[in-house]
Design an enzyme around this catalytic site. Sequence first.
Site, PDB file in Angstrom:
ATOM      1  N   LYS A 277       0.865  -1.185   0.000  1.00  0.00           N
ATOM      2  CA  LYS A 277       0.000   0.000   0.000  1.00  0.00           C
ATOM      3  C   LYS A 277       0.899   1.231   0.000  1.00  0.00           C
ATOM      4  CE  LYS A 277      -3.306   2.567   2.936  1.00  0.00           C
ATOM      5  NZ  LYS A 277      -4.091   2.589   4.190  1.00  0.00           N
ATOM      6  N   ASP A 282      -2.678  10.172   3.603  1.00  0.00           N
ATOM      7  CA  ASP A 282      -4.062   9.769   3.843  1.00  0.00           C
ATOM      8  C   ASP A 282      -4.732  10.736   4.825  1.00  0.00           C
ATOM      9  OD1 ASP A 282      -6.462   8.522   4.283  1.00  0.00           O
ATOM     10  OD2 ASP A 282      -5.629   6.884   5.492  1.00  0.00           O
ATOM     11  N   LYS A 289      -9.917  12.824   8.692  1.00  0.00           N
ATOM     12  CA  LYS A 289      -9.363  12.423   9.984  1.00  0.00           C
ATOM     13  C   LYS A 289      -9.265  13.639  10.901  1.00  0.00           C
ATOM     14  CE  LYS A 289      -6.394   8.684   8.294  1.00  0.00           C
ATOM     15  NZ  LYS A 289      -6.948   7.594   9.083  1.00  0.00           N
ATOM     16  N   ASP A 300       1.553   6.365   5.409  1.00  0.00           N
ATOM     17  CA  ASP A 300       0.601   5.391   4.881  1.00  0.00           C
ATOM     18  C   ASP A 300       1.113   4.710   3.602  1.00  0.00           C
ATOM     19  OD1 ASP A 300      -1.710   4.111   5.528  1.00  0.00           O
ATOM     20  OD2 ASP A 300      -3.039   5.482   4.451  1.00  0.00           O
ATOM     21  N   ASP A 359     -12.320   6.977   4.409  1.00  0.00           N
ATOM     22  CA  ASP A 359     -11.027   6.765   5.071  1.00  0.00           C
ATOM     23  C   ASP A 359     -10.603   5.292   5.027  1.00  0.00           C
ATOM     24  OD1 ASP A 359      -8.742   7.421   6.377  1.00  0.00           O
ATOM     25  OD2 ASP A 359      -9.661   7.683   8.358  1.00  0.00           O
ATOM     26  N   GLU A 361      -9.658   3.583   2.641  1.00  0.00           N
ATOM     27  CA  GLU A 361      -9.230   3.646   1.238  1.00  0.00           C
ATOM     28  C   GLU A 361      -8.181   2.601   0.889  1.00  0.00           C
ATOM     29  OE1 GLU A 361      -7.784   5.254   3.548  1.00  0.00           O
ATOM     30  OE2 GLU A 361      -5.689   4.910   3.043  1.00  0.00           O
ATOM     31  N   ARG A 363      -8.001  -0.563   1.403  1.00  0.00           N
ATOM     32  CA  ARG A 363      -8.553  -1.787   0.813  1.00  0.00           C
ATOM     33  C   ARG A 363      -9.085  -1.535  -0.602  1.00  0.00           C
ATOM     34  NH1 ARG A 363     -12.569  -2.136   5.868  1.00  0.00           N
ATOM     35  NH2 ARG A 363     -10.854  -0.929   6.747  1.00  0.00           N
TER      36      ARG A 363
END
Length: 506
Positions: A277, A282, A289, A300, A359, A361, A363
Amino acid sequence: MKFSVTRQSIGEIGEHSLVVFIRQHQKSIKLSPFGEEVDKACDKLLSGLIRRKQLDASLEHIDVIFEPYGMKCKQLMVVGLGDPEKLDKTKIRKLLSFIVSNLARREIDDVALSLSDFVQGSAGDQVQTQAHFAQLLVESAYSSRYRYTETKGKTDKKKKKSAPEKFKLLIEKDADKGSVQRHVVIGQAIGEGTNLTKSLANLPGNVCTPTYLAKAAREIGKKYSMTTTVLDEAKMKKLGMGALLSVSKGSREPAKLITMEYIGGKKGQAPVVLVGKGLTFDAGGISIKPAAAMDEMKYDMCGGASVLGVMRALGELKLPINVVGVVASSENLPDGAANKPGDVVTSMKGITIEILNTDAEGRLILCDALTYVKKFKPAVVIDIATLTGACVVALGQHASGLFSNDDGLADAILAAGESVGDRAWRLPVWDEYQQQLKSNFADVANIGGRFAGAVTAACFLKRFAEDYKWAHLDIAGTAWKSGTHKGATGRPVGLLIQYLLDTLES
Ligand code: BES
Ligand code: MN
Ligand code: ZN
């Protein structure tokens, strides 16, 4: 840093410093056979000091003897091992880092250590052999040496060294020199790979964008002759990667799907595929967030950075296997064009997804990458992602979360992590959890409610990994440290390289 391996002969040790280990046996201090030789060479200086209770053998205690009589070195560093029965690998790693940074603090540039001297003390552990110990030492040296300088001023760049430049590893006359040297090379590859991962991960989001990661991958690929391909958004659209692209919609930095192919094994041999990933920032998107510690979401992309670190290490080690490294990279930001809660997108696999929280995201990005890698006909696929805060709640910072649809693969990953001190812990992906991902408006929802958040995230991915042996490492708790020592750890590069090394033996 340079590491040389030599059969030991006290008379030839001309390095600035020589490290000698002493151990505590009940009430008395013992010298190893190597220590005895040193003692003889310096006219019983060590045993005399021990008799007069001038040396301390407790763990991590260092006594320095300057200009030891009869020796060529400028100083003897006498390092305590404590009770050798109590030494385990974690303590040994800590001790080694302590020694390396202590040497650096004293501005010592070349040092000799006897591997046999140390190995003697470490009972009941795999660190029995001089070769393994050599690898641990090299890894510790690299880890001590890492320093973030990329966006710091000149003064920081000139700061004192954090590790000696030259290490001479002394081995016993009958030790297997070739094997020790091989493990030095493995330690160097892990060290350099890990440090590359740290460097990329620590870069701020305005520097390390998906485009930057793609460039970094191309450079590694060029250096080690690996084929690197980068799919841009138009190509991804053609492939139908609606889930991945939906995350990138709210960002001005275009998403990239980076692939590096390392062919060290037979042509046509099924590759190990690593999928990272690479969310270079993010913010959560429309489900934004909270502000506190949001800066840490530059991390991230640690899964992606660890894939690049492993590819680099592979290039150095030239292992006889085939490995494909994939980094799915994007930003996740709020914007007029961004995903909205309730949006439904269609993944490359054709499964429709209701985005109930923008959030979640990771996956969305990974599911299309998992579908994409089918084309490599993988032996196994391992994805690596800072996927859920829930994994940090479950396991803290000591173990990465491991999820798999194959027991053999899971066991191999657990064992590799254990052996390099980069541990993972397995959690379930049972079908019972799939109910939590039900959606009224799509085939699946992208969140699974309050319970078992790390598990439902993994269960989401599992739907896209049905066609091969798959494992998922949730590194949200292990990839970086917060607080005053904020910084990337380089995990799980060590685990992954060890896993690849282990596949050669089985
Ligand atoms: N990148 C985060 C996961 C994360 C959170 C890693 C904290 C490290 C520390 C991921 O994209 C995310 O935001 N996950 C959400 C999922 C939730 C909305 C179901 C989370 O964990 O809160
Ligand atoms: Mn997120
Ligand atoms: Zn994320």
